[in-house]
Design a protein around this motif. Structure first.
Motif, PDB file in Angstrom:
ATOM      1  N   LYS A 135      60.072  -9.717 111.162  1.00  0.00           N
ATOM      2  CA  LYS A 135      58.753  -9.402 111.711  1.00  0.00           C
ATOM      3  C   LYS A 135      58.516  -7.899 111.736  1.00  0.00           C
ATOM      4  O   LYS A 135      57.415  -7.426 111.426  1.00  0.00           O
ATOM      5  CB  LYS A 135      58.625  -9.980 113.122  1.00  0.00           C
ATOM      6  CG  LYS A 135      58.553 -11.493 113.180  1.00  0.00           C
ATOM      7  CD  LYS A 135      58.453 -11.971 114.620  1.00  0.00           C
ATOM      8  CE  LYS A 135      58.339 -13.485 114.693  1.00  0.00           C
ATOM      9  NZ  LYS A 135      58.249 -13.974 116.089  1.00  0.00           N
ATOM     10  N   ASN A 164      55.671  -5.887 109.406  1.00  0.00           N
ATOM     11  CA  ASN A 164      54.544  -5.533 110.278  1.00  0.00           C
ATOM     12  C   ASN A 164      53.635  -4.537 109.552  1.00  0.00           C
ATOM     13  O   ASN A 164      54.096  -3.497 109.096  1.00  0.00           O
ATOM     14  CB  ASN A 164      55.068  -4.923 111.572  1.00  0.00           C
ATOM     15  CG  ASN A 164      53.979  -4.739 112.611  1.00  0.00           C
ATOM     16  OD1 ASN A 164      52.840  -4.427 112.279  1.00  0.00           O
ATOM     17  ND2 ASN A 164      54.337  -4.923 113.867  1.00  0.00           N
ATOM     18  N   TYR A 220      48.424  -9.706 110.259  1.00  0.00           N
ATOM     19  CA  TYR A 220      49.860  -9.897 110.378  1.00  0.00           C
ATOM     20  C   TYR A 220      50.276 -11.160 109.629  1.00  0.00           C
ATOM     21  O   TYR A 220      49.491 -12.102 109.500  1.00  0.00           O
ATOM     22  CB  TYR A 220      50.267 -10.026 111.854  1.00  0.00           C
ATOM     23  CG  TYR A 220      50.208  -8.727 112.616  1.00  0.00           C
ATOM     24  CD1 TYR A 220      51.359  -8.016 112.903  1.00  0.00           C
ATOM     25  CD2 TYR A 220      48.986  -8.209 113.051  1.00  0.00           C
ATOM     26  CE1 TYR A 220      51.310  -6.826 113.612  1.00  0.00           C
ATOM     27  CE2 TYR A 220      48.922  -7.015 113.757  1.00  0.00           C
ATOM     28  CZ  TYR A 220      50.093  -6.330 114.038  1.00  0.00           C
ATOM     29  OH  TYR A 220      50.038  -5.157 114.722  1.00  0.00           O
ATOM     30  N   MET A 252      53.739 -16.326 111.183  1.00  0.00           N
ATOM     31  CA  MET A 252      55.153 -16.599 111.461  1.00  0.00           C
ATOM     32  C   MET A 252      55.363 -17.848 112.323  1.00  0.00           C
ATOM     33  O   MET A 252      56.472 -18.078 112.798  1.00  0.00           O
ATOM     34  CB  MET A 252      55.775 -15.395 112.183  1.00  0.00           C
ATOM     35  CG  MET A 252      55.811 -14.122 111.369  1.00  0.00           C
ATOM     36  SD  MET A 252      57.049 -14.212 110.072  1.00  0.00           S
ATOM     37  CE  MET A 252      57.028 -12.527 109.453  1.00  0.00           C
TER      38      MET A 252
END
Length: 237
Positions: free
Chosen positions: A165, A169, A186, A189
């Motif tokens: 992550k 980013n 983003y 996820m």
């Protein structure tokens, strides 16, 4: 050939064990194990940011770095355009998190295979499983080992996912832009977050099932049960 014939002739389907905690929890393990490795393996995602060219002419260029399982991020380059119209530069995401992801998926695949084999044993060869103490004992040891592996692999993959992550980013990626860049969407996820949850749910299921398997072993059962009234005969006057 004789061994195969013996296995076929000895097979006797009995769904009774599914009504017991031992068989029912094993089915849950089978299902949640599939969810764990299926939500991790085959995943692909992309980050997003924009390059703002002040011009003239003024324009915005979308950049979408892609990544996926096994999360060896530098293996997939992406083009970073230039506002001046010069040739795009090949840029790479940073970080190799394949070890934790592949370990997690490997535990899931082997756990799925073990669940499938033991369910066949429970439902088709229950007499073989319980006629000696060796079957339940081996089952207990392997189940406890898988519970430990789920703890280790889920913890490792949870840390690996946190690093993925951070590495993908958009706010982190725009720091490498030589032009004026703006962070965009983003990466999605949710699927990977679910994989970690399924990993720890498997830990609970496999560890809890150890108790029910332990009850099938000779360590829990009395090897010399007391004789019943019928076996011992009628009591004397």
């Amino acid at each position: 050939m004789d061994t195969v014939q013996n296995l076929v002739s000895g097979f006797s389907l009995d769904l009774g064990p599914l009504k017991e905690p031992l068989g029912f929890i094993r089915v849950l393990e089978w299902v949640f194990t599939i969810f764990a490795f299926a939500t991790t393996g085959g995943y692909t995602g992309s980050s997003h940011f924009k390059i703002k060219c002040t011009g003239p002419p003024t324009k915005e260029i979308d950049v979408n770095p892609t990544f996926g399982y096994p999360f060896r991020l530098p293996a997939t380059p992406y083009e970073l355009p230039s506002c001046s119209g010069a040739q795009s530069n090949a840029t790479y995401l940073q970080g190799d998190f394949s070890s934790s992801a592949e370990f997690f998926v490997c535990v899931g695949v082997f756990g799925f295979l073990y669940c499938t084999a033991t369910l066949v044993l429970y439902l088709g060869y229950q007499n073989i499983y319980r006629q000696t103490s060796r079957g339940p004992f081996i089952d207990l040891v392997v189940t406890a080992a898988f519970a430990f592996l789920w703890l280790v692999s889920s913890s490792a993959w949870g840390k690996g996912l946190t690093d993925v992550k951070w590495a993908t980013n958009p706010l982190h990626l725009v720091e490498f832009c030589k032009e004026e860049c703006v962070a965009g969407e983003y990466p999605s996820m949710g699927r990977l977050n679910a994989s970690v949850i399924f990993g720890f749910l498997n830990l609970i299921l496999w560890a809890g099932n150890c108790w029910f398997i332990f009850k099938e072993t000779s360590f829990h059962k009395d090897p010399n049960p007391p004789a019943t009234m019928e076996e011992g005969g009628a009591p004397g006057p």
